[in-house]
Design a protein around this motif. Structure first.
Motif, PDB file in Angstrom:
ATOM      1  N   ILE A 295      -0.093  -6.195   2.048  1.00 47.78           N
ATOM      2  CA  ILE A 295      -0.727  -4.958   1.591  1.00 47.78           C
ATOM      3  C   ILE A 295      -0.162  -3.741   2.329  1.00 47.78           C
ATOM      4  N   GLN A 296      -0.016  -3.849   3.637  1.00 48.02           N
ATOM      5  CA  GLN A 296       0.474  -2.716   4.421  1.00 48.02           C
ATOM      6  C   GLN A 296       1.848  -2.267   3.951  1.00 48.02           C
ATOM      7  N   ARG A 297       2.756  -3.232   3.728  1.00 47.36           N
ATOM      8  CA  ARG A 297       4.118  -2.866   3.329  1.00 47.36           C
ATOM      9  C   ARG A 297       4.143  -2.349   1.884  1.00 47.36           C
ATOM     10  N   THR A 298       3.301  -2.934   1.035  1.00 43.90           N
ATOM     11  CA  THR A 298       3.262  -2.496  -0.355  1.00 43.90           C
ATOM     12  C   THR A 298       2.669  -1.094  -0.468  1.00 43.90           C
ATOM     13  N   TYR A 299       1.671  -0.817   0.341  1.00 44.12           N
ATOM     14  CA  TYR A 299       1.061   0.517   0.357  1.00 44.12           C
ATOM     15  C   TYR A 299       2.117   1.570   0.721  1.00 44.12           C
ATOM     16  N   ARG A 300       2.931   1.265   1.737  1.00 41.84           N
ATOM     17  CA  ARG A 300       3.972   2.216   2.126  1.00 41.84           C
ATOM     18  C   ARG A 300       4.980   2.407   0.991  1.00 41.84           C
ATOM     19  N   ALA A 301       5.312   1.336   0.293  1.00 43.76           N
ATOM     20  CA  ALA A 301       6.246   1.446  -0.837  1.00 43.76           C
ATOM     21  C   ALA A 301       5.687   2.359  -1.920  1.00 43.76           C
ATOM     22  N   MET A 302       4.393   2.236  -2.202  1.00 46.04           N
ATOM     23  CA  MET A 302       3.757   3.116  -3.181  1.00 46.04           C
ATOM     24  C   MET A 302       3.874   4.576  -2.763  1.00 46.04           C
ATOM     25  N   LEU A 303       3.514   4.853  -1.513  1.00 44.78           N
ATOM     26  CA  LEU A 303       3.550   6.226  -1.010  1.00 44.78           C
ATOM     27  C   LEU A 303       4.958   6.789  -1.015  1.00 44.78           C
ATOM     28  N   PHE A 304       5.936   5.968  -0.647  1.00 44.34           N
ATOM     29  CA  PHE A 304       7.343   6.400  -0.644  1.00 44.34           C
ATOM     30  C   PHE A 304       7.797   6.757  -2.056  1.00 44.34           C
ATOM     31  N   CYS A 305       7.466   5.920  -3.022  1.00 41.33           N
ATOM     32  CA  CYS A 305       7.907   6.148  -4.392  1.00 41.33           C
ATOM     33  C   CYS A 305       7.286   7.404  -4.996  1.00 41.33           C
ATOM     34  N   ILE A 306       6.028   7.642  -4.699  1.00 40.70           N
ATOM     35  CA  ILE A 306       5.370   8.858  -5.208  1.00 40.70           C
ATOM     36  C   ILE A 306       5.930  10.091  -4.521  1.00 40.70           C
ATOM     37  N   LYS A 307       6.092  10.026  -3.215  1.00 40.21           N
ATOM     38  CA  LYS A 307       6.613  11.167  -2.458  1.00 40.21           C
ATOM     39  C   LYS A 307       7.987  11.589  -2.947  1.00 40.21           C
ATOM     40  N   ASN A 308       8.828  10.616  -3.284  1.00 45.37           N
ATOM     41  CA  ASN A 308      10.211  10.901  -3.675  1.00 45.37           C
ATOM     42  C   ASN A 308      10.408  10.926  -5.191  1.00 45.37           C
ATOM     43  N   LEU A 334      -4.451  -6.939  -3.712  1.00 47.36           N
ATOM     44  CA  LEU A 334      -3.446  -6.082  -4.354  1.00 47.36           C
ATOM     45  C   LEU A 334      -4.064  -5.274  -5.489  1.00 47.36           C
ATOM     46  N   GLN A 335      -4.999  -5.880  -6.205  1.00 45.47           N
ATOM     47  CA  GLN A 335      -5.702  -5.150  -7.268  1.00 45.47           C
ATOM     48  C   GLN A 335      -6.486  -3.978  -6.685  1.00 45.47           C
ATOM     49  N   ASN A 336      -7.165  -4.226  -5.579  1.00 46.78           N
ATOM     50  CA  ASN A 336      -7.932  -3.146  -4.942  1.00 46.78           C
ATOM     51  C   ASN A 336      -7.020  -2.045  -4.428  1.00 46.78           C
ATOM     52  N   LEU A 337      -5.872  -2.431  -3.879  1.00 49.59           N
ATOM     53  CA  LEU A 337      -4.895  -1.444  -3.413  1.00 49.59           C
ATOM     54  C   LEU A 337      -4.384  -0.610  -4.585  1.00 49.59           C
ATOM     55  N   ALA A 338      -4.063  -1.277  -5.688  1.00 44.82           N
ATOM     56  CA  ALA A 338      -3.564  -0.568  -6.865  1.00 44.82           C
ATOM     57  C   ALA A 338      -4.621   0.393  -7.410  1.00 44.82           C
ATOM     58  N   VAL A 404       0.877   4.604   7.030  1.00 45.38           N
ATOM     59  CA  VAL A 404      -0.080   4.039   6.075  1.00 45.38           C
ATOM     60  C   VAL A 404      -1.494   4.277   6.587  1.00 45.38           C
ATOM     61  N   PRO A 405      -2.358   4.882   5.775  1.00 48.30           N
ATOM     62  CA  PRO A 405      -3.753   5.077   6.213  1.00 48.30           C
ATOM     63  C   PRO A 405      -4.422   3.740   6.510  1.00 48.30           C
ATOM     64  N   LYS A 406      -5.504   3.789   7.264  1.00 49.26           N
ATOM     65  CA  LYS A 406      -6.235   2.565   7.574  1.00 49.26           C
ATOM     66  C   LYS A 406      -6.727   1.923   6.283  1.00 49.26           C
ATOM     67  N   LEU A 407      -6.467   0.639   6.192  1.00 47.02           N
ATOM     68  CA  LEU A 407      -6.744  -0.051   4.939  1.00 47.02           C
ATOM     69  C   LEU A 407      -8.226  -0.095   4.592  1.00 47.02           C
ATOM     70  N   LYS A 408      -9.100  -0.104   5.595  1.00 47.85           N
ATOM     71  CA  LYS A 408     -10.530  -0.153   5.317  1.00 47.85           C
ATOM     72  C   LYS A 408     -10.998   1.095   4.580  1.00 47.85           C
ATOM     73  N   ILE A 410      -9.664   2.398   2.063  1.00 50.50           N
ATOM     74  CA  ILE A 410      -9.491   2.302   0.602  1.00 50.50           C
ATOM     75  C   ILE A 410     -10.232   1.092   0.050  1.00 50.50           C
ATOM     76  N   ARG A 411     -11.096   0.498   0.860  1.00 49.96           N
ATOM     77  CA  ARG A 411     -11.964  -0.597   0.420  1.00 49.96           C
ATOM     78  C   ARG A 411     -11.128  -1.714  -0.210  1.00 49.96           C
ATOM     79  N   TRP A 412     -10.107  -2.126   0.515  1.00 47.96           N
ATOM     80  CA  TRP A 412      -9.151  -3.083  -0.030  1.00 47.96           C
ATOM     81  C   TRP A 412      -9.615  -4.531   0.101  1.00 47.96           C
ATOM     82  N   LEU A 413     -10.648  -4.782   0.891  1.00 47.66           N
ATOM     83  CA  LEU A 413     -11.045  -6.161   1.161  1.00 47.66           C
ATOM     84  C   LEU A 413     -11.433  -6.892  -0.131  1.00 47.66           C
ATOM     85  N   ALA A 414     -11.057  -8.169  -0.185  1.00 45.79           N
ATOM     86  CA  ALA A 414     -11.349  -8.980  -1.385  1.00 45.79           C
ATOM     87  C   ALA A 414     -12.740  -9.559  -1.282  1.00 45.79           C
TER      88      ALA A 414
END
Length: 415
Positions: A295-308, A334-338, A404-408, A410-414
């Motif tokens: 989740i942490q690495r995927t979150y950063r990928a999302m932020l990078f893609c939007i930023k650029n 991953l659904q919660n992250l998305a 990456v912001p703290k995952l808690k 964004i209520r990412w817990l399953a």
């Protein structure tokens, strides 16, 4: 071949596992669409399928080696090679027979040539070369990870670009799919893959001896036991948190888990090979740690893609594929992250997440339509055990140093 490999082969000589799968094979409209035969032998499954341009799976077959490798505690390449050799012709003929299609009717044969186990890839390529030579059929060499990434376009009307997370027993990477053969690699595992790590932890926990798990693969056993475990009873330090990139590392996490298992065995006074009383809690904590790292690495990928501006700022899509994508806990987080980042999450159905001939045939259709990599001569075609996917821009990701912001938050817990 080693004595161990020979004994494994002997023990399963009478236990073949093959599952032909057929679709609506005999539509009268079939002749108006080009047809591709896909052949997959990159690791331990022999798969074949016939798919048409409309995305109809006309016929497929799969020979799964799981039971063989469960007996040996892992994949023995020479055993996998021998089983591919024994089954590839039968699997291909079953797929063709189910489809009602002859080789002469095919527009092309598509075969995985990279990456994967060298001995396994060689079987598929050698068989395909003979097939296309005899019938003078065009040949399409397939990148295994590209096929996983594009499978979603068989099941959903998805346009480019989209973010792809591929997680399996052999691979772990994040990439942006910009076109059929146009990928930007954001990050990948620097050591082993998550599925490989989960299998190794399962072996260290001797889960085959557990009454609930004796017939399950390692990752499946971890997921099963984790459902009734308490992940909060153990905490594992996550790898690479100091690196602001999209790379992964699972071998370090595996070592941390192994040390915790040794400590628990000492506390319970048992030897390696015996089942811990807290094994379900260990499984839950391990699964949780793997999920958080992904989740942490995927979150950063999302932020990078939007930023650029690589992906649209609204209604972007995250595609998750590969064997580990079948893990429901990981899929849920991953659904919660998305959801929290306004991304749609799409996953192929579970049977298309693992290695299969359908995804190879579909990748062949995609390349055929785009006019990419369709060969009329097989001279010089080689398999490649290691092969990057697309253009590597992971250094750019690291240079952006996105926190990456703290995952808690964004209520990412399953839950």
């Amino acid at each position: 071949m080693s004595s161990i490999a020979k004994s494994v082969l002997r023990s399963v000589k009478h236990g073949r596992a093959a599952w032909p799968r057929t679709g609506s094979a005999h539509s009268g409209k079939r002749r108006f669409h080009r047809l591709v035969l896909g052949i997959e032998t990159s690791c331990d499954d022999t798969g074949a399928a016939v798919v048409d341009e409309a995305g109809c799976v006309l016929g497929e077959a799969l020979h799964c080696q799981k039971e063989v490798h469960l007996q040996s505690g892992g994949i023995i390449p020479v055993v996998a090679q021998q089983l591919h050799r024994e089954n590839i012709d039968r699997v291909v003929q079953e797929a063709l027979s189910a489809s009602g299609v002859s080789v002469a009717e095919l527009a092309a044969v598509a075969t995985t040539v990279k990456p994967g186990l060298a001995l396994s890839l060689g079987v598929g390529l050698h068989y395909s070369q003979g097939l296309v030579s005899r019938h003078q059929t065009p040949f399409i060499p397939i990148h295994h990870m590209e096929a996983h990434a594009l499978t979603i376009r068989l099941t959903h009307p998805l346009e480019f670009p989209f973010l792809v997370l591929l997680i399996s027993g052999g691979h772990c990477l994040l990439a942006v799919a910009q076109g059929v053969s146009d990928f930007l690699l954001l990050g990948q595992s620097i050591d082993i893959a998550p599925g490989d790590m989960l299998d190794k932890v399962a072996r260290r926990l001797s889960l085959r001896k557990h009454p609930e798990c004796h017939s399950m693969a390692g990752g499946q056993a971890i997921e099963h036991l984790a459902q009734s475990g308490n992940q909060e009873r153990l905490t594992f330090r996550l790898p690479m948190r100091q690196y602001r990139n999209c790379d992964f590392s699972f071998s370090g996490l595996q070592n941390i888990v192994n040390n915790a298992i040794v400590q628990k065995e000492k506390e319970e006074g048992i030897q390696e090979g015996e089942i811990l009383s807290c094994v379900k809690d260990v499984a839950a904590a391990v699964q949780h740690a793997v999920a958080v790292h992904i989740i942490q690495r995927t979150y950063r990928a999302m932020l990078f893609c939007i930023k650029n501006s690589i992906l649209p700022s609204k209604n972007a899509t995250l595609v998750v594929s590969g064997g580990v994508a079948s893990n429901q806990y990981i899929r849920k987080v991953l659904q919660n992250l998305a959801d929290a980042n306004d991304f749609a999450l799409l996953c192929p159905p579970p049977r298309l997440c693992t290695d299969n001939g359908v995804m190879i045939a579909w990748n062949g259709i995609e390349r055929l339509r785009a006019g990419l990599g369709v060969l009329h001569s097989i001279a010089g075609v080689r398999y490649e055990p290691r092969a990057p996917l697309g253009i590597d821009i992971s250094k750019r990701v690291e240079e952006d140093s996105i926190k990456v912001p703290k995952l808690k938050e964004i209520r990412w817990l399953a839950s």
